[in-house]
Design an enzyme around this catalytic site. Sequence first.
Site, PDB file in Angstrom:
ATOM      1  CB  CYS A 177      -2.028   1.666   6.164  1.00 13.52           C
ATOM      2  SG  CYS A 177      -1.534   0.846   4.631  1.00 13.52           S
ATOM      3  CD  GLU A 215      -1.999   4.152   3.224  1.00 13.97           C
ATOM      4  OE1 GLU A 215      -1.715   3.496   2.199  1.00 13.97           O
ATOM      5  OE2 GLU A 215      -3.140   4.148   3.719  1.00 13.97           O
ATOM      6  CB  CYS A 271      -6.548  -0.540   5.061  1.00 16.20           C
ATOM      7  SG  CYS A 271      -4.833  -1.103   5.074  1.00 16.20           S
ATOM      8  CG  HIS A 322      -1.984  -1.008   1.218  1.00 20.39           C
ATOM      9  ND1 HIS A 322      -3.031  -1.014   2.112  1.00 20.39           N
ATOM     10  CD2 HIS A 322      -2.178  -2.069   0.389  1.00 20.39           C
ATOM     11  CE1 HIS A 322      -3.829  -2.043   1.834  1.00 20.39           C
ATOM     12  NE2 HIS A 322      -3.330  -2.702   0.811  1.00 20.39           N
TER      13      HIS A 322
HETATM   14 ZN   LIG Z   1      -3.485   0.170   3.675  1.00 15.66          ZN
END
Ligand SMILES: [Zn+2]
Length: 161
Positions: free
Chosen positions: A94, A63, A91, A61
Amino acid sequence: MFTEYSEYLIHRQWMQRALELAQVASDAGEVPVGAVIIDPTGNLLAEGENRKERDKDPTAHAEIIALRAAAQTLKNWRLHQCILYVTLEPCPMCAGAIVQARLGTLVYGVDDTKTGAIRTVINIPNSPASNHHLRVVGGILESACRQQLQTWFATKRRRKN
Ligand SMILES: [Zn+2]
């Protein structure tokens, strides 16, 4: 009031960069999410965009990529007083990584009503499992962030039909 307004303008500026990174992901066929981390003096520390498909990595991801790069640059996993900008509410994975990094401030664009783990679906930063206080600012360039995601998903649906 002036200080708050100038801070808002800085947030918009870095979110604009995060949107550009999200567009790079989109152009590569990835869900458009982009992230930027700046250091306590306001300088760019790291950038990331969603790379799940390209890296065949469920943790790639935006992040996570930015957090890893920032820690490498600082030679320190503690990102005290750093600010992470991301186009979409993080999410659970993260959000957990952001807490682990002891990040100072999180600024995000649009709420994620499906998996948002900052405040929309669950609240990881304020959960009993979090030992770190995180400052959160949501809704920066919200409509642009939402529009980018909606456009991507609409195009994907059209391709399937
Ligand atoms: Zn994430």
